[in-house]
Design an enzyme around this catalytic site. Sequence first.
Site, PDB file in Angstrom:
ATOM      1  N   GLU A 171       2.784   0.012   5.430  1.00  0.00           N
ATOM      2  CA  GLU A 171       1.685  -0.004   4.458  1.00  0.00           C
ATOM      3  C   GLU A 171       2.009  -0.953   3.308  1.00  0.00           C
ATOM      4  OE1 GLU A 171       0.789   4.643   5.294  1.00  0.00           O
ATOM      5  OE2 GLU A 171       0.713   3.968   3.231  1.00  0.00           O
ATOM      6  N   GLY A 217     -10.079 -22.779 -17.799  1.00  0.00           N
ATOM      7  CA  GLY A 217     -10.759 -22.615 -19.081  1.00  0.00           C
ATOM      8  C   GLY A 217     -11.812 -21.521 -18.984  1.00  0.00           C
ATOM      9  N   GLY A 218     -12.919 -21.718 -19.681  1.00  0.00           N
ATOM     10  CA  GLY A 218     -13.979 -20.696 -19.738  1.00  0.00           C
ATOM     11  C   GLY A 218     -14.557 -20.360 -18.368  1.00  0.00           C
ATOM     12  N   GLY A 264       1.520   3.120  -3.491  1.00  0.00           N
ATOM     13  CA  GLY A 264       2.730   3.427  -4.258  1.00  0.00           C
ATOM     14  C   GLY A 264       2.798   2.467  -5.420  1.00  0.00           C
ATOM     15  N   ILE A 298     -10.576   7.042  -2.929  1.00  0.00           N
ATOM     16  CA  ILE A 298     -10.395   6.815  -1.491  1.00  0.00           C
ATOM     17  C   ILE A 298     -11.135   5.558  -1.016  1.00  0.00           C
ATOM     18  CG2 ILE A 298     -10.546   7.852   0.825  1.00  0.00           C
ATOM     19  CD1 ILE A 298      -8.532   9.169  -1.285  1.00  0.00           C
TER      20      ILE A 298
HETATM   21  C1  LIG Z   1      -8.874   0.825  -5.957  1.00  0.00           C
HETATM   22  C2  LIG Z   1      -7.977   1.931  -5.494  1.00  0.00           C
HETATM   23  C3  LIG Z   1      -7.940   2.267  -4.147  1.00  0.00           C
HETATM   24  C4  LIG Z   1      -7.140   3.328  -3.712  1.00  0.00           C
HETATM   25  N1  LIG Z   1      -7.186   3.706  -2.385  1.00  0.00           N
HETATM   26  C5  LIG Z   1      -6.585   4.861  -2.019  1.00  0.00           C
HETATM   27  C6  LIG Z   1      -6.764   5.402  -0.704  1.00  0.00           C
HETATM   28  O1  LIG Z   1      -7.432   4.800   0.151  1.00  0.00           O
HETATM   29  N2  LIG Z   1      -6.198   6.578  -0.397  1.00  0.00           N
HETATM   30  C7  LIG Z   1      -5.457   7.269  -1.307  1.00  0.00           C
HETATM   31  O2  LIG Z   1      -4.964   8.341  -0.973  1.00  0.00           O
HETATM   32  N3  LIG Z   1      -5.240   6.780  -2.562  1.00  0.00           N
HETATM   33  C8  LIG Z   1      -5.794   5.611  -2.937  1.00  0.00           C
HETATM   34  N4  LIG Z   1      -5.617   5.134  -4.212  1.00  0.00           N
HETATM   35  C9  LIG Z   1      -4.814   5.901  -5.160  1.00  0.00           C
HETATM   36  C10 LIG Z   1      -3.480   5.273  -5.484  1.00  0.00           C
HETATM   37  O3  LIG Z   1      -2.631   5.313  -4.364  1.00  0.00           O
HETATM   38  C11 LIG Z   1      -2.902   6.023  -6.700  1.00  0.00           C
HETATM   39  O4  LIG Z   1      -3.711   5.672  -7.805  1.00  0.00           O
HETATM   40  C12 LIG Z   1      -1.453   5.682  -6.954  1.00  0.00           C
HETATM   41  O5  LIG Z   1      -0.623   6.210  -5.961  1.00  0.00           O
HETATM   42  C13 LIG Z   1      -0.968   6.223  -8.319  1.00  0.00           C
HETATM   43  O6  LIG Z   1      -1.275   7.565  -8.472  1.00  0.00           O
HETATM   44  P1  LIG Z   1      -2.022   8.062  -9.813  1.00  0.00           P
HETATM   45  O7  LIG Z   1      -3.217   7.212  -9.986  1.00  0.00           O
HETATM   46  O8  LIG Z   1      -2.206   9.514  -9.714  1.00  0.00           O
HETATM   47  O9  LIG Z   1      -1.013   7.721 -10.976  1.00  0.00           O
HETATM   48  P2  LIG Z   1       0.181   8.658 -11.504  1.00  0.00           P
HETATM   49  O10 LIG Z   1       0.980   9.126 -10.363  1.00  0.00           O
HETATM   50  O11 LIG Z   1      -0.402   9.653 -12.439  1.00  0.00           O
HETATM   51  O12 LIG Z   1       1.035   7.606 -12.334  1.00  0.00           O
HETATM   52  C14 LIG Z   1       0.726   7.204 -13.688  1.00  0.00           C
HETATM   53  C15 LIG Z   1       1.822   6.259 -14.154  1.00  0.00           C
HETATM   54  O13 LIG Z   1       3.076   6.941 -14.156  1.00  0.00           O
HETATM   55  C16 LIG Z   1       4.030   6.235 -13.390  1.00  0.00           C
HETATM   56  N5  LIG Z   1       4.944   7.157 -12.731  1.00  0.00           N
HETATM   57  C17 LIG Z   1       4.632   8.236 -11.950  1.00  0.00           C
HETATM   58  N6  LIG Z   1       5.749   8.821 -11.491  1.00  0.00           N
HETATM   59  C18 LIG Z   1       6.793   8.084 -11.971  1.00  0.00           C
HETATM   60  C19 LIG Z   1       8.201   8.184 -11.855  1.00  0.00           C
HETATM   61  N7  LIG Z   1       8.784   9.123 -11.111  1.00  0.00           N
HETATM   62  N8  LIG Z   1       8.972   7.280 -12.504  1.00  0.00           N
HETATM   63  C20 LIG Z   1       8.405   6.298 -13.244  1.00  0.00           C
HETATM   64  N9  LIG Z   1       7.078   6.147 -13.390  1.00  0.00           N
HETATM   65  C21 LIG Z   1       6.278   7.032 -12.763  1.00  0.00           C
HETATM   66  C22 LIG Z   1       3.190   5.459 -12.377  1.00  0.00           C
HETATM   67  O14 LIG Z   1       3.907   4.368 -11.853  1.00  0.00           O
HETATM   68  C23 LIG Z   1       2.007   5.048 -13.228  1.00  0.00           C
HETATM   69  O15 LIG Z   1       2.321   3.914 -13.960  1.00  0.00           O
HETATM   70  C24 LIG Z   1      -6.341   4.036  -4.644  1.00  0.00           C
HETATM   71  C25 LIG Z   1      -6.363   3.675  -5.989  1.00  0.00           C
HETATM   72  C26 LIG Z   1      -7.171   2.645  -6.428  1.00  0.00           C
HETATM   73  C27 LIG Z   1      -7.188   2.326  -7.889  1.00  0.00           C
END
Ligand SMILES: Cc1cc2nc3c(=O)[nH]c(=O)nc-3n(C[C@H](O)[C@H](O)[C@H](O)COP(=O)(O)OP(=O)(O)OC[C@H]3O[C@@H](n4cnc5c(N)ncnc54)[C@H](O)[C@@H]3O)c2cc1C
Length: 374
Positions: free
Chosen positions: A239, A336-337, A361, A152
């Site tokens: 968003e 470079g580096g 997303g 979050i």
């Molecule tokens: C730095 C950072 C800040 C964030 N900030 C917030 C925030 O403020 N609030 C919040 O709620 N969340 C936040 N997130 C979470 C972020 O929105 C999620 O990480 C993201 O939506 C992906 O969900 P997941 O990590 O559970 O991956 P998963 O849903 O487990 O996905 C794993 C992989 O599978 C792929 N995948 C999943 N479903 C499908 C499908 N149907 N077809 C093809 N491929 C698929 C995905 O694209 C991904 O490559 C943040 C994440 C990060 C890293």
Amino acid sequence: MSEEHVLLEEQADRFVKSEFVPHIEKWHEEKIYPREVWTKAGKAGMLCAMIPEEYGGSGGNFGHEAVINRAYSLAGMDSFGAPLHSGIVAPYIMRFGTEEQKKRWLPKLASGEYVGAIAMSEPGAGSDLQRIRTTAVKKGNRYVVNGSKIFITNGQRADLIVVVAKTDPREGAKGVSLMVVEADDAPGFRRGRRLKKLGNDEADTSELFFDDVSLPTENLLGTEEGQGFKQLMHELPQERMIVAYHAVAMMERAVGMTIEYVRQREAFGKKIIEFQNTQFELAACKTEAVIAKTFADECIHRGLKGELDNATAAMCKYWTTDALGKVADRCLQLFGGYGYMDEFPISRIYRDARVMRIYAGTNEIMKLVIARNL
Ligand SMILES: Cc1cc2nc3c(=O)[nH]c(=O)nc-3n(C[C@H](O)[C@H](O)[C@H](O)COP(=O)(O)OP(=O)(O)OC[C@H]3O[C@@H](n4cnc5c(N)ncnc54)[C@H](O)[C@@H]3O)c2cc1C
């Protein structure tokens, strides 16, 4: 851009350069923006630009929001959580809150007295939000919230958190509601770890825990349970545009700083820019940056007319963030580096860019949205 947008651009640029830029390196070393950054931004009208003046905002539109976010990014504040606070959290309250909720929360978000966060993702559910397990169960005139959230943004600082929870755990999307948690007034709410990550060093991305957090029914956003998924879907194009426009600004900055560097650095008796490879690489990067900005500007223009559809916003988020990844990589190579060193901002752009293909997303989910509309 309207005349007003142009004036705001100058004002935002001046404000960020005088108030924030001199401290950016220090904040980067400390790995956090100080709390006063929020109140300073609020005081200068740099938060909640889209929120009407009667609720403490600047009464602008998404164009104003984009101009301000661009100023933060061009200055190198890529980890600042204000675009999410102003462009995602506040609009949920503005669009779906009751009059009383708007009066209660929006002025505090606009002034920076409150930092906002949106808590959707959970350890077991990110892309597939219907799988969330956090619940908000009604007991008399209270809701009791239980569950945990992960990743979050603004997690350690947030005073107001819009929490996605199931008010009816038997239902999928129809059982989802948005609950507003005020951190200071929610016994049972706990902040977990500030997560260590690849980039966005200054961002306090965190875990959050809710153990029997009791909320008054007035903290359900809106008046009706089960509207959460619809509310989330409604705000998604905006968003995605926030992330897309951020990617555009980062690309521009990456290309600009690389041109500057290769004009000075020498090898084999020449400036690096004199090698044709350098010129071709930069010509390609510049072209991608211009295409990205042109597409994103068009999307914003459509959005201002109320004509931006979900699939086009998804295209813009996916294409610009993918392009940023490639541009940042090619630009870094020309340093470079030095490009690998933290003190050279190109290395930070390279690291910070990576998450933009994942959050708001994932780009795979963007392609799903586009594919559904083919
Ligand atoms: C730095 C950072 C800040 C964030 N900030 C917030 C925030 O403020 N609030 C919040 O709620 N969340 C936040 N997130 C979470 C972020 O929105 C999620 O990480 C993201 O939506 C992906 O969900 P997941 O990590 O559970 O991956 P998963 O849903 O487990 O996905 C794993 C992989 O599978 C792929 N995948 C999943 N479903 C499908 C499908 N149907 N077809 C093809 N491929 C698929 C995905 O694209 C991904 O490559 C943040 C994440 C990060 C890293």
